[in-house]
Scaffold this motif. Structure first.
Motif, PDB file in Angstrom:
ATOM      1  N   ILE A 166      -9.296  25.895  59.272  1.00 51.91           N
ATOM      2  CA  ILE A 166      -8.137  25.672  60.339  1.00 51.91           C
ATOM      3  C   ILE A 166      -8.679  24.788  61.407  1.00 51.91           C
ATOM      4  O   ILE A 166      -9.930  25.441  62.119  1.00 51.91           O
ATOM      5  CB  ILE A 166      -7.688  26.899  60.815  1.00 51.91           C
ATOM      6  N   VAL A 167      -8.247  23.690  61.639  1.00 50.97           N
ATOM      7  CA  VAL A 167      -8.906  22.760  62.806  1.00 50.97           C
ATOM      8  C   VAL A 167      -7.456  22.170  63.656  1.00 50.97           C
ATOM      9  O   VAL A 167      -6.635  22.033  63.089  1.00 50.97           O
ATOM     10  CB  VAL A 167      -9.802  21.757  62.406  1.00 50.97           C
ATOM     11  N   PHE A 168      -7.987  21.704  64.599  1.00 55.39           N
ATOM     12  CA  PHE A 168      -7.221  21.223  65.929  1.00 55.39           C
ATOM     13  C   PHE A 168      -7.482  19.674  66.060  1.00 55.39           C
ATOM     14  O   PHE A 168      -8.568  19.561  66.568  1.00 55.39           O
ATOM     15  CB  PHE A 168      -6.916  21.864  66.966  1.00 55.39           C
ATOM     16  N   VAL A 169      -6.567  18.841  65.606  1.00 56.80           N
ATOM     17  CA  VAL A 169      -7.011  17.498  65.678  1.00 56.80           C
ATOM     18  C   VAL A 169      -6.252  16.832  66.823  1.00 56.80           C
ATOM     19  O   VAL A 169      -5.075  16.958  66.822  1.00 56.80           O
ATOM     20  CB  VAL A 169      -6.698  16.905  64.285  1.00 56.80           C
ATOM     21  N   ASN A 170      -6.958  16.282  67.735  1.00 58.26           N
ATOM     22  CA  ASN A 170      -6.305  15.085  68.785  1.00 58.26           C
ATOM     23  C   ASN A 170      -5.471  14.155  68.085  1.00 58.26           C
ATOM     24  O   ASN A 170      -6.058  13.384  67.551  1.00 58.26           O
ATOM     25  CB  ASN A 170      -7.437  14.819  69.787  1.00 58.26           C
ATOM     26  N   GLU A 171      -4.239  14.096  68.453  1.00 53.72           N
ATOM     27  CA  GLU A 171      -3.382  12.826  67.887  1.00 53.72           C
ATOM     28  C   GLU A 171      -3.808  11.524  68.134  1.00 53.72           C
ATOM     29  O   GLU A 171      -3.518  10.650  67.594  1.00 53.72           O
ATOM     30  CB  GLU A 171      -2.047  13.163  68.111  1.00 53.72           C
ATOM     31  N   GLN A 180     -16.914  24.989  70.035  1.00 53.83           N
ATOM     32  CA  GLN A 180     -16.378  25.742  71.049  1.00 53.83           C
ATOM     33  C   GLN A 180     -14.938  25.673  71.407  1.00 53.83           C
ATOM     34  O   GLN A 180     -14.241  26.602  71.720  1.00 53.83           O
ATOM     35  CB  GLN A 180     -17.385  25.599  72.352  1.00 53.83           C
ATOM     36  N   LEU A 181     -14.516  24.416  71.472  1.00 52.32           N
ATOM     37  CA  LEU A 181     -13.022  24.111  71.951  1.00 52.32           C
ATOM     38  C   LEU A 181     -12.113  24.579  70.727  1.00 52.32           C
ATOM     39  O   LEU A 181     -10.926  25.194  70.981  1.00 52.32           O
ATOM     40  CB  LEU A 181     -12.700  22.702  72.157  1.00 52.32           C
ATOM     41  N   GLN A 182     -12.589  24.364  69.574  1.00 47.17           N
ATOM     42  CA  GLN A 182     -11.591  25.058  68.311  1.00 47.17           C
ATOM     43  C   GLN A 182     -11.335  26.404  68.544  1.00 47.17           C
ATOM     44  O   GLN A 182     -10.455  26.934  68.306  1.00 47.17           O
ATOM     45  CB  GLN A 182     -12.378  24.651  66.975  1.00 47.17           C
TER      46      GLN A 182
END
Length: 251
Positions: A166-171, A180-182
């Protein structure tokens, strides 16, 4: 088959590249001395430069196969196309990826391949994740931290985030932020603006279990050199949904 050293070479190559690179190169430089630093071993205790080159070159004969359910065709492939010694530095090898090697090492080629071959991206995720041994290493590191008690309890959401499923991608730039930000997004979503897209791989529990979790644990349990053994797990449900995993093992 692939030797343990060749697996380590593949894992090391993955540390040198960005899976999400929009303009990936077709080749990569393998530095023998940097590889030893990565492995934390001394030259006198390991393979020579020539022997390491032969193992890198041997990756050209490592073949794989998967079945395209849409076109009903079986695809055979290799990962590495060529390996050559650098003219400037005999301790450096230039490794060129084969066409399918680029698919497994770079998201851009994986998506292009899936679209051109009438496949969904998730159909080849299993092969990509199988090559990404860093996820298995991370799982073992997580478990090993709790070897004093032999118990590790974790939510499925947290585990998949820690492992990178699970990752968060900047659009705006489509790039992954720091690890660390994840993790910050996992525990504090106040800074998780609409610019970020949550991306999850192997969404279904059955796929995560079959493709990653069970093979990883089987590999750990078959390795007598590791400092924990007899790893098993139970799942905890909230209704019909699996929400947590309880691991148990012996030191």
């Amino acid at each position: 088959g692939v030797t343990e050293v060749q697996k380590e070479i593949i894992y090391y190559l993955q540390t040198l590249i960005d899976f999400h690179d929009h303009n990936p190169k077709e080749d990569i430089v393998f530095n023998y001395d940097d590889f030893l630093k990565y492995k934390k071993i001394e030259k006198k205790n390991t393979f020579s430069v020539a022997e390491t080159f032969m193992m890198c070159d041997g990756l050209r004969s490592i073949n794989g196969v998967f079945y395209n359910t849409n076109t009903k065709t079986t695809v055979f492939f290799n990962i590495i196309d060529s390996v050559s010694v650098s003219d400037e530095n005999p301790n450096e090898f230039r490794i060129k990826f084969a066409s399918m090697g680029k698919v497994f090492f770079f998201e851009k080629f994986a998506i292009d391949y899936a679209q051109n071959n009438k496949m969904s991206y998730t159909q080849i995720e299993s092969s990509i994740i199988d090559l990404k041994g860093d996820k298995r290493k991370k799982l073992f590191e997580l478990l090993s931290q709790f070897k004093a008690t032999g118990i590790y309890r974790v939510s499925l959401e947290e585990l998949k985030t820690l492992l990178g499923f699970i990752v968060f991608v900047n659009e705006k730039d489509k790039s992954l932020k720091s690890e660390q930000l994840q993790l910050q997004f996992l525990f504090d979503k106040s800074n998780l603006t609409e610019e970020y897209e949550r991306v999850e791989y192997l969404i279904r529990w059955a796929d995560f279990k079959r493709v990653f979790l069970d093979p990883a644990i089987a590999e750990f349990n078959s390795n007598e050199r590791l400092d924990i053994s007899h790893i098993s797990y139970n799942t905890i449900k909230n209704g019909r949904k699996i929400t947590s995993i309880h691991f148990s093992f012996q030191k």
